[in-house]
Enzyme design. Sequence first.
Site, PDB file in Angstrom:
ATOM      1  N   PHE A  96       0.796  -1.323   0.027  1.00 51.61           N
ATOM      2  CA  PHE A  96       0.177   0.081   0.036  1.00 51.61           C
ATOM      3  C   PHE A  96       0.783   1.137   0.094  1.00 51.61           C
ATOM      4  O   PHE A  96       1.604   1.461   0.913  1.00 51.61           O
ATOM      5  CB  PHE A  96      -0.800   0.243   1.340  1.00 51.61           C
ATOM      6  CG  PHE A  96      -1.903   1.115   1.336  1.00 51.61           C
ATOM      7  CD1 PHE A  96      -2.870   1.265   0.444  1.00 51.61           C
ATOM      8  CD2 PHE A  96      -1.575   2.506   2.089  1.00 51.61           C
ATOM      9  CE1 PHE A  96      -3.732   2.513   0.259  1.00 51.61           C
ATOM     10  CE2 PHE A  96      -2.360   3.252   1.937  1.00 51.61           C
ATOM     11  CZ  PHE A  96      -3.437   3.439   1.082  1.00 51.61           C
ATOM     12  N   ASP A 154       9.311   2.483   1.466  1.00 44.30           N
ATOM     13  CA  ASP A 154       8.022   3.448   2.109  1.00 44.30           C
ATOM     14  C   ASP A 154       8.135   3.001   3.387  1.00 44.30           C
ATOM     15  O   ASP A 154       7.338   1.882   3.976  1.00 44.30           O
ATOM     16  CB  ASP A 154       6.839   2.900   1.323  1.00 44.30           C
ATOM     17  CG  ASP A 154       5.567   3.519   1.846  1.00 44.30           C
ATOM     18  OD1 ASP A 154       5.474   4.050   2.846  1.00 44.30           O
ATOM     19  OD2 ASP A 154       4.538   3.521   1.261  1.00 44.30           O
ATOM     20  N   LYS A 165       2.612   9.713   8.539  1.00 45.17           N
ATOM     21  CA  LYS A 165       1.851   9.237   9.760  1.00 45.17           C
ATOM     22  C   LYS A 165       2.396   9.700  11.136  1.00 45.17           C
ATOM     23  O   LYS A 165       2.067  10.555  11.458  1.00 45.17           O
ATOM     24  CB  LYS A 165       2.067   7.506   9.710  1.00 45.17           C
ATOM     25  CG  LYS A 165       1.267   7.163   8.491  1.00 45.17           C
ATOM     26  CD  LYS A 165       0.314   5.852   8.848  1.00 45.17           C
ATOM     27  CE  LYS A 165      -0.782   5.681   7.773  1.00 45.17           C
ATOM     28  NZ  LYS A 165      -0.401   4.856   6.760  1.00 45.17           N
TER      29      LYS A 165
HETATM   30  C1  PLP Z   1      -0.730   5.534   5.175  1.00 48.03           C
HETATM   31  C2  PLP Z   1       0.284   4.795   4.212  1.00 48.03           C
HETATM   32  C3  PLP Z   1       0.412   5.454   3.074  1.00 48.03           C
HETATM   33  C4  PLP Z   1      -0.421   6.745   2.575  1.00 48.03           C
HETATM   34  O1  PLP Z   1      -0.207   7.836   3.506  1.00 48.03           O
HETATM   35  P1  PLP Z   1      -1.608   9.041   3.473  1.00 48.03           P
HETATM   36  O2  PLP Z   1      -1.005  10.076   4.505  1.00 48.03           O
HETATM   37  O3  PLP Z   1      -2.570   8.452   3.680  1.00 48.03           O
HETATM   38  O4  PLP Z   1      -1.500   9.696   2.102  1.00 48.03           O
HETATM   39  C5  PLP Z   1       1.452   4.955   2.293  1.00 48.03           C
HETATM   40  N1  PLP Z   1       2.389   4.016   2.508  1.00 48.03           N
HETATM   41  C6  PLP Z   1       2.114   3.394   3.619  1.00 48.03           C
HETATM   42  C7  PLP Z   1       3.014   2.298   3.865  1.00 48.03           C
HETATM   43  C8  PLP Z   1       1.044   3.679   4.514  1.00 48.03           C
HETATM   44  O5  PLP Z   1       0.896   2.845   5.810  1.00 48.03           O
END
Ligand code: PLP
Length: 387
Positions: free
Chosen positions: A128, A213, A242
Amino acid sequence: MSDAIMATYSRLPVTFTKGADARLWDTEDREYVDALSGIAVCSLGHAHPEIAKAISDQAHTLIHTSNLYGIEPQEKLASKLAQLSGMEQVFFSNSGTEANEAAIKLARRYGSGKGVSLPKIIVVEGSFHGRTMAALSATGNKKIQEGFAPLLEGFVHVPYNDLSAIEVAMDDQVVAIMVEPIQGEGGINIPDEGYLKSIRQLCNKHGCLMILDEIQAGMCRTGTWFGYQHEDVTPDVVTLAKALGNGVPIGAMLARGEAVGVLVAGTHGSTFGGNFLACRTALTVVEVMERDAMAARAKELGEYFLKGFASLAELSGVKDVRGKGLMLGIELEKDCPELVLQALEAGLLINVTAGSVIRLLPPIVMTNEQADSVIETVSRLVKEFIA
Ligand SMILES: *Cc1c(COP(=O)(O)O)cnc(C)c1O
């Protein structure tokens, strides 16, 4: 809930009015234990006094000027993040998906500089990366992409935790490999030891960038500042968001080595990204996390949780109990979305992801006593569910 809100989320029937550390209170003044942290965001808990003070002081001083001028808290935050991560430079955004957009643009421009005309980025299934067009094209989940064709070209999806699949996908048009060190939304999927190290070696061998990420795994959550610090590797690009602002929106893309100097003036930007308010807040978050040894606490509390859940792993309806630091997953044999509401009714916030994985992302400031109550409630609900 209000019809004026676009229904992009199916919301639970509760509205919170205040919080403190790992606790929340609803409109009826009922108390809850938060084992989700606003999805890995409020790692220092709710209404942290030092964070609240930093926000208030900065709001009374200066919130925003734009990136046309120097921004002192942005410079301090960038230096601090570089020091903690082993990276060199930082671009600030307002969210995780924007940090990933920046990373994808950086990778493409890096390729363009090397004469690659049709750049490819290797990404993995079950990943994700966010909801904007490039990030959702990179995401390895068909449900998230459904209805949004045409997707962005140039992403090659391979199975997670499969090095030979990466090798097969590799060619001279590949500009980057992009993965989460631990998959969050995908179900708390932890790769085999050495996975990131081998990706690093493949990137070195083929002259492409290693993008991690760390939006969910970063900022002390897994027991180190960043997920890759469990293995002896340094990526070329890291994305954060986050927990970086403990709830004040901020994202960041960190770069080092060959990834530095790719995005030059005029190639990327953000009006809000890295403003005084967000950076002062995040700087305070980083300072508090460092002073209070939050990485060590996440490791310790994570082990405490795993010990508390160990007996669940023996039950026949439970497939697996796993975790690293405070990224915890209990995978059941069948889908269990109803457990979220049942937990809420018992005064506990949890999440279920990938259908059958109970996901816990507790605030790092949670006490052992609160953890005991989480373990007790979750264990009871799981046993009732599989009975
Ligand atoms: C939450 C998340 C995102 C997206 O972040 P947003 O602030 O909601 O755009 C991308 N990558 C990972 C691994 C995430 O947990």
